[in-house]
Motif scaffolding. Sequence first.
Motif, PDB file in Angstrom:
ATOM      1  N   GLU A 106       0.829  -1.203   0.000  1.00  0.00           N
ATOM      2  CA  GLU A 106       0.000   0.000   0.000  1.00  0.00           C
ATOM      3  C   GLU A 106       0.864   1.254   0.000  1.00  0.00           C
ATOM      4  N   ALA A 107       1.948   1.219   0.780  1.00  0.00           N
ATOM      5  CA  ALA A 107       2.862   2.366   0.824  1.00  0.00           C
ATOM      6  C   ALA A 107       3.502   2.624  -0.534  1.00  0.00           C
ATOM      7  N   SER A 108       3.717   1.563  -1.295  1.00  0.00           N
ATOM      8  CA  SER A 108       4.399   1.715  -2.585  1.00  0.00           C
ATOM      9  C   SER A 108       3.608   2.567  -3.569  1.00  0.00           C
ATOM     10  N   LYS A 109       2.307   2.672  -3.367  1.00  0.00           N
ATOM     11  CA  LYS A 109       1.493   3.505  -4.256  1.00  0.00           C
ATOM     12  C   LYS A 109       1.923   4.967  -4.180  1.00  0.00           C
ATOM     13  N   LEU A 110       2.506   5.345  -3.038  1.00  0.00           N
ATOM     14  CA  LEU A 110       2.987   6.715  -2.867  1.00  0.00           C
ATOM     15  C   LEU A 110       4.261   6.974  -3.670  1.00  0.00           C
ATOM     16  N   MET A 111       4.926   5.891  -4.129  1.00  0.00           N
ATOM     17  CA  MET A 111       6.125   6.025  -4.945  1.00  0.00           C
ATOM     18  C   MET A 111       5.813   6.132  -6.430  1.00  0.00           C
ATOM     19  N   LEU A 112       4.652   5.686  -6.828  1.00  0.00           N
ATOM     20  CA  LEU A 112       4.389   5.485  -8.243  1.00  0.00           C
ATOM     21  C   LEU A 112       3.871   6.721  -8.959  1.00  0.00           C
ATOM     22  N   SER A 113       3.698   7.802  -8.227  1.00  0.00           N
ATOM     23  CA  SER A 113       3.338   9.059  -8.866  1.00  0.00           C
ATOM     24  C   SER A 113       4.537   9.626  -9.618  1.00  0.00           C
ATOM     25  N   ASP A 114       4.281  10.246 -10.746  1.00  0.00           N
ATOM     26  CA  ASP A 114       5.361  10.878 -11.514  1.00  0.00           C
ATOM     27  C   ASP A 114       5.672  12.288 -11.001  1.00  0.00           C
ATOM     28  N   THR A 115       4.904  12.736 -10.022  1.00  0.00           N
ATOM     29  CA  THR A 115       5.081  14.086  -9.496  1.00  0.00           C
ATOM     30  C   THR A 115       5.640  14.012  -8.079  1.00  0.00           C
ATOM     31  N   PHE A 116       6.863  14.457  -7.908  1.00  0.00           N
ATOM     32  CA  PHE A 116       7.463  14.515  -6.578  1.00  0.00           C
ATOM     33  C   PHE A 116       8.503  15.626  -6.560  1.00  0.00           C
ATOM     34  N   GLU A 117       8.783  16.110  -5.361  1.00  0.00           N
ATOM     35  CA  GLU A 117       9.764  17.177  -5.189  1.00  0.00           C
ATOM     36  C   GLU A 117      11.081  16.577  -4.709  1.00  0.00           C
ATOM     37  N   ILE A 118      12.189  17.184  -5.120  1.00  0.00           N
ATOM     38  CA  ILE A 118      13.524  16.725  -4.732  1.00  0.00           C
ATOM     39  C   ILE A 118      14.226  17.842  -3.967  1.00  0.00           C
ATOM     40  N   SER A 119      14.833  17.475  -2.829  1.00  0.00           N
ATOM     41  CA  SER A 119      15.657  18.430  -2.098  1.00  0.00           C
ATOM     42  C   SER A 119      16.958  17.742  -1.698  1.00  0.00           C
ATOM     43  N   GLN A 120      17.965  18.544  -1.388  1.00  0.00           N
ATOM     44  CA  GLN A 120      19.274  18.012  -1.033  1.00  0.00           C
ATOM     45  C   GLN A 120      19.423  17.965   0.476  1.00  0.00           C
ATOM     46  N   LYS A 121      19.979  16.848   0.959  1.00  0.00           N
ATOM     47  CA  LYS A 121      20.289  16.734   2.383  1.00  0.00           C
ATOM     48  C   LYS A 121      21.720  17.181   2.659  1.00  0.00           C
ATOM     49  N   GLU A 122      22.652  16.702   1.826  1.00  0.00           N
ATOM     50  CA  GLU A 122      24.068  17.037   2.030  1.00  0.00           C
ATOM     51  C   GLU A 122      24.731  17.191   0.663  1.00  0.00           C
ATOM     52  N   GLY A 123      24.187  18.007  -0.183  1.00  0.00           N
ATOM     53  CA  GLY A 123      24.737  18.190  -1.513  1.00  0.00           C
ATOM     54  C   GLY A 123      24.094  17.274  -2.537  1.00  0.00           C
ATOM     55  N   PHE A 124      24.600  17.320  -3.758  1.00  0.00           N
ATOM     56  CA  PHE A 124      23.980  16.606  -4.870  1.00  0.00           C
ATOM     57  C   PHE A 124      23.996  15.093  -4.674  1.00  0.00           C
ATOM     58  N   ALA A 125      24.964  14.560  -3.932  1.00  0.00           N
ATOM     59  CA  ALA A 125      25.081  13.106  -3.784  1.00  0.00           C
ATOM     60  C   ALA A 125      23.986  12.531  -2.897  1.00  0.00           C
ATOM     61  N   ASN A 126      23.447  13.316  -1.976  1.00  0.00           N
ATOM     62  CA  ASN A 126      22.498  12.797  -0.986  1.00  0.00           C
ATOM     63  C   ASN A 126      21.219  13.621  -1.059  1.00  0.00           C
ATOM     64  N   ILE A 127      20.203  13.044  -1.703  1.00  0.00           N
ATOM     65  CA  ILE A 127      18.947  13.757  -1.902  1.00  0.00           C
ATOM     66  C   ILE A 127      17.808  13.040  -1.195  1.00  0.00           C
ATOM     67  N   VAL A 128      16.710  13.757  -1.034  1.00  0.00           N
ATOM     68  CA  VAL A 128      15.475  13.183  -0.512  1.00  0.00           C
ATOM     69  C   VAL A 128      14.334  13.692  -1.387  1.00  0.00           C
TER      70      VAL A 128
END
Length: 260
Positions: free
Chosen positions: A13-35
């Motif tokens: 059920e949680a995986s349905k939250l991954m399958l959207s093509d719309t999501f925001e990206i932010s950096q935690k510690e530079g380009f190598a580590n994102i969320v």
Amino acid sequence: MDIHSKLIDIVREASKLMLSDTFEISQKEGFANIVTSSDVAVQEFLRDRLSALVPGCGFLCEEEDKHDLNHEYTWIIDPIDGTANYSRGIDQCAICVGLKHGNDIIESVVYLPRTEELFSAIKGKGAYRNGKQIHVSARSFQDSVMCTALAVYHKEYAQICSEIIVDTFLHCNDIRRFGAAAPELCYVAMGRCELYFEYLLSPWDFSAASLILTEAGGTISTLDGSELSFTESSGILAANRKDNLLQLQEIVKKHINKQL
């Protein structure tokens, strides 16, 4: 319905939250580590549902420093292992959930929604891929394929990682880098690959998959051969056979000793 079946349903059920093509990206510690916003949404969904599944449990999660370990049972969660893959549309990305009791992982699920592969295990009851039991291969070191990576968040280890990878490559069949630790450990569990090396991982990267690997007949350790701690970061070695793990440990030890 038992806890394991409910856990699988919750992860799906949680995986349905991954399958959207719309999501925001932010950096935690530079380009190598994102969320991504999907990481956060999946983690909060899992925390809510798993709290109800095992009342009084604790959590060790990747995002937003959710560390609450002073409980008999602790859920260890990586909401999306392979976030960089996920953000680029690469299939090797997975929801990883392990349940720790004492010093052991006793339940685990690793689910790759884009390939629809669900790996699961209960301690002492075997490992499964989409409901069918899996087992490691019997291949020798010479015939092995190793999954590995450079320490992307710690590029100061690039040189020693490279030396270990090249040395291993000279003795095994080939190398693969899929970009997500848990799927790679599951690939060892089901016999797609035989060896695994990463210089430094967080516990949510390997906890769930480690049970799947050992229940499939594989073996796993820290870089020096010690047992895993599921609450601390560690280097990880894994193999289909004990003799192959020992040979990999010797290669790693040789290069670490050169640094001392």
